[in-house]
Scaffold this motif. Structure first.
Motif, PDB file in Angstrom:
ATOM      1  N   MET A  43      55.250  39.476  66.709  1.00  0.00           N
ATOM      2  CA  MET A  43      56.145  38.646  67.530  1.00  0.00           C
ATOM      3  C   MET A  43      57.007  39.500  68.455  1.00  0.00           C
ATOM      4  O   MET A  43      57.220  39.168  69.616  1.00  0.00           O
ATOM      5  N   ALA A  44      57.461  40.643  67.960  1.00  0.00           N
ATOM      6  CA  ALA A  44      58.316  41.518  68.781  1.00  0.00           C
ATOM      7  C   ALA A  44      57.534  42.029  69.986  1.00  0.00           C
ATOM      8  O   ALA A  44      58.040  42.037  71.127  1.00  0.00           O
ATOM      9  N   ALA A  45      56.284  42.389  69.763  1.00  0.00           N
ATOM     10  CA  ALA A  45      55.461  42.886  70.884  1.00  0.00           C
ATOM     11  C   ALA A  45      55.208  41.760  71.881  1.00  0.00           C
ATOM     12  O   ALA A  45      55.247  41.956  73.102  1.00  0.00           O
ATOM     13  N   ALA A  46      55.008  40.554  71.362  1.00  0.00           N
ATOM     14  CA  ALA A  46      54.755  39.400  72.248  1.00  0.00           C
ATOM     15  C   ALA A  46      55.981  39.108  73.101  1.00  0.00           C
ATOM     16  O   ALA A  46      55.884  38.870  74.306  1.00  0.00           O
ATOM     17  N   ILE A  47      57.154  39.163  72.500  1.00  0.00           N
ATOM     18  CA  ILE A  47      58.390  38.913  73.245  1.00  0.00           C
ATOM     19  C   ILE A  47      58.634  40.036  74.263  1.00  0.00           C
ATOM     20  O   ILE A  47      58.965  39.782  75.427  1.00  0.00           O
TER      21      ILE A  47
END
Ligand code: DX5
Ligand code: ZN
Length: 221
Positions: free
Chosen positions: A212-216
């Motif tokens: 999720m952090a990479a996606a954000i």
């Protein structure tokens, strides 16, 4: 709460795409993954063909996490339910221009309560419908899907409306955020940003991402 201007990129994961059995943990996960706002999609089963959650869930998120709550009311009578969402802890409330209410009066009441006021329009609604209210809002939400469900495809035909919103903001010397909502991911976010959007709502592309952090972070760059 950090004040954001319409020049700032804001990433707002949509709770609709989260695991409803673990709302507190999911919100916490989004915060730790770098979310700026939480986008809370309220649906009444009448304005849209789905029912999601109401003020009690907004309050639960407000009480269990410290993040800016961007509440999107996809409901027919936002004026009637406004006091309950204000009391629940919303920081920004967005109402639909298509709903059955006195739009200017609803926007006024939101700001009078000390919250930021947002106005949303569906893909089929012309920009002329929102032009009269542009000086009364802090955010304009250009829906990039027909509202009701996450996981739908981005509608490119909305891009000219986003560009129109940015042009009017410039011409009229206004400062409202331009938010897009629906089908926002790696392939579509650059198009929406290029057209003028700065607040990106993302449900499935963030909560369902392996990281999720990479996606954000990818949406932010
Ligand atoms: C749809 C909601 C959107 C939706 C976005 O009616 O308003 O916020 O949750 O979900 P994705 O990002 O999966 O299209
Ligand atoms: Zn939404």
């Amino acid at each position: 709460m950090i004040a954001r201007t319409c020049q700032d990129r804001v990433i707002a994961p949509s709770l609709l795409a989260a695991d409803f059995g673990r709302i507190q943990e999911e919100t916490s996960r989004a915060i730790h993954a770098g979310a700026d706002w939480m986008h809370l999609d309220v649906m009444d089963g009448h304005f849209v063909d789905n029912i999601s959650f109401g003020p009690a869930v907004v309050q639960a998120v407000h009480e269990s996490n410290d993040i800016f709550l961007d509440v999107h009311l996809m409901i027919s009578r936002p004026d009637h339910y406004l006091p309950r969402f204000i009391a629940a802890g919303a920081d920004l409330i967005t109402v639909h221009v298509e709903a059955d209410h006195d739009v200017a009066e609803t926007l006024r009441r939101i700001r009078e309560a000390g919250l930021q006021a947002g106005l949303a329009l569906n893909p089929a609604t012309p920009m002329s419908a929102v032009e009269p209210y542009l000086d009364q809002i802090d955010l304009l939400l250009c829906m990039t899907v027909v509202p009701g469900f996450g996981g739908q495809a981005f509608m490119e035909e909305v891009l000219p409306k986003i560009a129109q919103a940015a042009a009017w903001r410039e011409e009229k010397g206004l400062r409202y955020h331009i938010e897009v909502d629906g089908g926002i991911g790696l392939a579509t976010a650059p198009k929406a940003v290029a057209a003028g959007a700065n607040v990106l709502v993302a449900g499935s592309s963030t909560f369902s991402a392996p990281d999720m952090a990479a996606a954000i972070q990818a949406l932010r760059s």
